[in-house]
Design a protein around this motif. Structure first.
Motif, PDB file in Angstrom:
ATOM      1  N   SER A 157      12.611   6.711  -1.131  1.00  0.00           N
ATOM      2  CA  SER A 157      13.247   5.403  -1.341  1.00  0.00           C
ATOM      3  C   SER A 157      14.719   5.372  -0.970  1.00  0.00           C
ATOM      4  O   SER A 157      15.373   4.351  -1.160  1.00  0.00           O
ATOM      5  CB  SER A 157      13.103   4.985  -2.805  1.00  0.00           C
ATOM      6  N   SER A 158      15.271   6.501  -0.478  1.00  0.00           N
ATOM      7  CA  SER A 158      16.673   6.553  -0.044  1.00  0.00           C
ATOM      8  C   SER A 158      17.635   6.157  -1.165  1.00  0.00           C
ATOM      9  O   SER A 158      18.514   5.322  -0.982  1.00  0.00           O
ATOM     10  CB  SER A 158      16.895   5.649   1.179  1.00  0.00           C
ATOM     11  N   HIS A 159      17.436   6.754  -2.343  1.00  0.00           N
ATOM     12  CA  HIS A 159      18.327   6.569  -3.493  1.00  0.00           C
ATOM     13  C   HIS A 159      18.258   5.176  -4.109  1.00  0.00           C
ATOM     14  O   HIS A 159      19.090   4.830  -4.950  1.00  0.00           O
ATOM     15  CB  HIS A 159      19.782   6.876  -3.131  1.00  0.00           C
ATOM     16  N   LYS A 160      17.302   4.374  -3.701  1.00  0.00           N
ATOM     17  CA  LYS A 160      17.148   3.051  -4.302  1.00  0.00           C
ATOM     18  C   LYS A 160      16.062   3.108  -5.382  1.00  0.00           C
ATOM     19  O   LYS A 160      15.124   3.895  -5.284  1.00  0.00           O
ATOM     20  CB  LYS A 160      16.760   2.020  -3.244  1.00  0.00           C
ATOM     21  N   PRO A 161      16.175   2.281  -6.424  1.00  0.00           N
ATOM     22  CA  PRO A 161      15.146   2.282  -7.465  1.00  0.00           C
ATOM     23  C   PRO A 161      13.781   1.891  -6.904  1.00  0.00           C
ATOM     24  O   PRO A 161      13.679   1.064  -5.993  1.00  0.00           O
ATOM     25  CB  PRO A 161      15.654   1.213  -8.451  1.00  0.00           C
ATOM     26  N   VAL A 162      12.745   2.504  -7.457  1.00  0.00           N
ATOM     27  CA  VAL A 162      11.369   2.202  -7.058  1.00  0.00           C
ATOM     28  C   VAL A 162      10.693   1.479  -8.220  1.00  0.00           C
ATOM     29  O   VAL A 162      10.769   1.934  -9.371  1.00  0.00           O
ATOM     30  CB  VAL A 162      10.588   3.481  -6.717  1.00  0.00           C
ATOM     31  N   ALA A 163      10.058   0.367  -7.929  1.00  0.00           N
ATOM     32  CA  ALA A 163       9.393  -0.423  -8.970  1.00  0.00           C
ATOM     33  C   ALA A 163       8.236   0.357  -9.589  1.00  0.00           C
ATOM     34  O   ALA A 163       7.582   1.161  -8.915  1.00  0.00           O
ATOM     35  CB  ALA A 163       8.889  -1.742  -8.388  1.00  0.00           C
ATOM     36  N   ARG A 164       7.985   0.097 -10.854  1.00  0.00           N
ATOM     37  CA  ARG A 164       6.910   0.809 -11.562  1.00  0.00           C
ATOM     38  C   ARG A 164       5.563   0.609 -10.881  1.00  0.00           C
ATOM     39  O   ARG A 164       4.766   1.541 -10.781  1.00  0.00           O
ATOM     40  CB  ARG A 164       6.864   0.331 -13.021  1.00  0.00           C
ATOM     41  N   LYS A 165       5.295  -0.614 -10.432  1.00  0.00           N
ATOM     42  CA  LYS A 165       3.983  -0.863  -9.816  1.00  0.00           C
ATOM     43  C   LYS A 165       3.818  -0.056  -8.531  1.00  0.00           C
ATOM     44  O   LYS A 165       2.710   0.367  -8.193  1.00  0.00           O
ATOM     45  CB  LYS A 165       3.797  -2.356  -9.545  1.00  0.00           C
ATOM     46  N   ASP A 166       4.933   0.176  -7.798  1.00  0.00           N
ATOM     47  CA  ASP A 166       4.856   0.984  -6.580  1.00  0.00           C
ATOM     48  C   ASP A 166       4.648   2.455  -6.916  1.00  0.00           C
ATOM     49  O   ASP A 166       3.938   3.180  -6.201  1.00  0.00           O
ATOM     50  CB  ASP A 166       6.121   0.805  -5.750  1.00  0.00           C
ATOM     51  N   LEU A 167       5.269   2.922  -7.994  1.00  0.00           N
ATOM     52  CA  LEU A 167       5.056   4.296  -8.431  1.00  0.00           C
ATOM     53  C   LEU A 167       3.611   4.509  -8.864  1.00  0.00           C
ATOM     54  O   LEU A 167       3.000   5.530  -8.542  1.00  0.00           O
ATOM     55  CB  LEU A 167       6.010   4.626  -9.581  1.00  0.00           C
TER      56      LEU A 167
END
Length: 249
Positions: free
Chosen positions: A182-192
């Protein structure tokens, strides 16, 4: 909330800046949390001044975004009290009060910057970075650790900057690989959740994700005593706050 502006997190800044927001307008607060979390900041919030002191003691932040027209206690009073108890914290007032008298009062009572609503998100982000550079000299442009982390995909290992290794389960590897991509950007829970083959919208219990990251954090803490690198992005998901490379080994 709807996003009206595209924001970009500076790839050269590997420091995850922690923000506190005190804002009683729920729509504006949710938009701020969404935009700032999505731009790589760690964000916590309150809708009035009652719990600010306790929140800052439990979860110190580096920069506080503060409205003035708050219920029960005016933002100028909060700013003065926070400044007295936290002399190193950065304070940005974000308010609809636009007179020069209001601005001078806010700055004289402890604010480092004074922005008038409606505020452009790019201006707010630039103000936060500029204030952080002044308040915490030496941190910006300096990675948390020069060596970084390395994720070994085939052998299910995570190598810490100190050379110590963490053995991962296949599911833990998938979660970390998702964060690393994600290049240091937050990842949404649904994507995880999707990265491990489950479906967020089909009755998935979010506590399972929290447990999974708790276990990963414990494994990392057992071999590495630096700053926490897996961090929560409130109302969004998780972010890996340091440089992490992937290897096929």
């Amino acid at each position: 909330p709807s996003s009206v502006l595209n924001t970009a997190y500076s790839e050269r800044n590997l420091i995850l800046i922690s923000l506190g927001i005190v804002e009683d307008n729920s729509d504006f607060r949710e938009e701020l949390v969404f935009q700032l979390s999505n731009s790589g900041f760690e964000v916590a919030f309150e809708d009035n001044g009652n719990n600010v002191d306790a929140k800052l003691r439990a979860h110190p932040c580096e920069i506080l975004l503060l409205d003035l027209g708050l219920p029960k206690e005016d933002g100028t009073e909060i700013a003065q009290r926070v400044r007295n108890s936290n002399p190193h914290i950065g304070i940005v007032m974000v308010t609809a009060r636009s007179t020069m008298t209001d601005k001078l009062e806010g700055l004289n009572l402890g604010a480092d910057a004074y922005l008038i609503k409606p505020v452009h998100i790019e201006e707010l982000i630039a103000t936060i970075h500029a204030l952080h550079r002044r308040t915490y000299p030496g941190q910006i442009d300096k990675p948390i650790d020069q060596q970084g982390w390395e994720l070994h995909l085939h052998t299910l290992r995570l190598t810490a900057p100190n050379g110590q290794e963490v053995q991962l389960t296949p599911r833990e590897m998938q979660l970390l690989h998702c964060l690393a991509s994600s290049s240091h950007k937050p990842v949404a829970r649904k994507d995880l959740v999707a990265s491990i083959g489950d479906h967020w919208d089909h009755g998935y219990d979010p506590r399972r994700l929290e447990v999974a990251f708790s276990r990963i954090r414990k494994k990392i803490d057992a071999v590495y005593n630096g700053d926490p690198v897996i961090r929560s992005a409130r109302n969004l998901g998780y972010v890996f706050g340091d440089r992490i490379d992937t290897s096929e080994s």
